[in-house]
Design an enzyme around this catalytic site. Sequence first.
Site, mmCIF file in Angstrom:
data_model
loop_
_atom_site.group_PDB
_atom_site.id
_atom_site.type_symbol
_atom_site.label_atom_id
_atom_site.label_comp_id
_atom_site.label_asym_id
_atom_site.label_seq_id
_atom_site.Cartn_x
_atom_site.Cartn_y
_atom_site.Cartn_z
ATOM 1 C CG ASP A 9 36.366 42.473 38.707
ATOM 2 O OD1 ASP A 9 35.480 42.078 39.493
ATOM 3 O OD2 ASP A 9 36.428 42.106 37.514
ATOM 4 C CE1 TYR A 12 35.513 36.258 33.377
ATOM 5 C CE2 TYR A 12 35.591 38.250 32.046
ATOM 6 C CZ TYR A 12 35.029 37.024 32.336
ATOM 7 O OH TYR A 12 33.972 36.593 31.592
ATOM 8 C CE LYS A 52 30.375 36.085 35.594
ATOM 9 N NZ LYS A 52 31.701 36.695 35.530
HETATM 10 C C1 PLP Z 1 32.468 37.549 34.575
HETATM 11 C C2 PLP Z 1 33.488 38.480 35.051
HETATM 12 C C3 PLP Z 1 33.691 39.704 34.398
HETATM 13 C C4 PLP Z 1 32.939 40.097 33.144
HETATM 14 O O1 PLP Z 1 31.601 40.262 33.420
HETATM 15 P P1 PLP Z 1 30.443 40.127 32.287
HETATM 16 O O2 PLP Z 1 29.219 40.421 33.071
HETATM 17 O O3 PLP Z 1 30.504 38.751 31.735
HETATM 18 O O4 PLP Z 1 30.754 41.151 31.267
HETATM 19 C C5 PLP Z 1 34.644 40.568 34.916
HETATM 20 N N1 PLP Z 1 35.354 40.240 36.014
HETATM 21 C C6 PLP Z 1 35.175 39.072 36.647
HETATM 22 C C7 PLP Z 1 36.019 38.764 37.847
HETATM 23 C C8 PLP Z 1 34.253 38.138 36.203
HETATM 24 O O5 PLP Z 1 34.089 36.982 36.842
#
Ligand code: PLP
Length: 374
Positions: A178, A106, A203
């Site tokens: 992640d 990301y 998300k």
């Molecule tokens: C959006 C996202 C992040 C960062 O998250 P935030 O809540 O915007 O700080 C990290 N990893 C992935 C895969 C993402 O889609």
Amino acid sequence: MRFQTKNVHFPEKMNAHEVSKTKPIYQTTAFAFQDLEDMESFYEGNKSYFYTRMGNPNTDDLAKGVADLEGAEMGVTSSSGLSAILAGVLAVAKSGDHIVATEDLYGGTYQLFSHELKEFGIEVSFVDCSNREAIEKEIKENTVLLYTESITNPLLRVEDLEGIVKIAAVHNLKTMVDNTFATPYLIRPHEVGADMVVHSATKYIGGHSDVSAGVLTGSKELMARAKNKISTLGSNLGPFDGWLGTRGLKTLSLRMERQCANAQKLADALKGLSAVKKVFYPQAAAPNGNGAIVTIELTDDQDIFAFSKKLQWIKIVPTLAGVETSISYPVGTSHRPLPKEMREKLGVTDRMIRISVGIEDAEDIIDVFQNALA
Ligand SMILES: *Cc1c(COP(=O)(O)O)cnc(C)c1O
């Protein structure tokens, strides 16, 4: 009481939550002690709450909810996915240490790793995490952490987490995954031995595009360290955001079930279109679905800007995972921080559109894309 005192100290009924069906929002910065003995009992570990930066019932609900779904001992929340990633990293790495991370990251994480961590004195090497030898080659004396994503963005590669955990075990490294794109509905990295799992709860965990939050899960020991970082750095989540995240979390499996089914139908339909050069959609990501993101690469003769004007009710947004279908343009947003050479090496092109499939009727979603690409 005189007027001004009465104005401030009107009787608020405490503990009304004993009868409310949902958890109230503890919109408070601190928790009062009945007396000094009560305060002492906090320091002896007999009381949960003290100061919201260090913990709050609403943010703890979200942490516990996600930790249970991930199969972890404990969870902690923070203000965003990125701050949760930073807390997890700092729980195991300090100045002088080295991290091996997937290169298919990301964009925000890439920026955190390549710029900010460097200033903390933590060095990061980026590798193709699907290549065992490539990972092994980057591991050094001072390597402490292997970092990857369960389903990568925007190419949607499903990583072999079990294989990555095995390499880490050989070299005595911690692992952090992640799991934002997969969610525990599809993939649970702790089950194959990952030490820490991180979510941008902004998300799918939240799911309604109305809260920025991060959740990190793992052992009690690691989470205590991460929680300490979060409260000391001041990157804690607010009570209302914890409440919103918890409310969203409750429908995670329903949303994922529908969104994955819709995504499968959309991916199948897009494969037949002449304007689409390639459809990226995982196969066999998990027994109950392949995720709700579909990435398409348009053919060279397609005008991507003209296409973007024909999307009717589908919004163009720099995020994903809401209940409404939306699209994003990775080269313009999430992958903007990546150097062009790195993007090209990864195969992220300027003809790619990432579709976050929502809960609408699949036929309506398919219609919009078919018309826009006709
Ligand atoms: C959006 C996202 C992040 C960062 O998250 P935030 O809540 O915007 O700080 C990290 N990893 C992935 C895969 C993402 O889609």
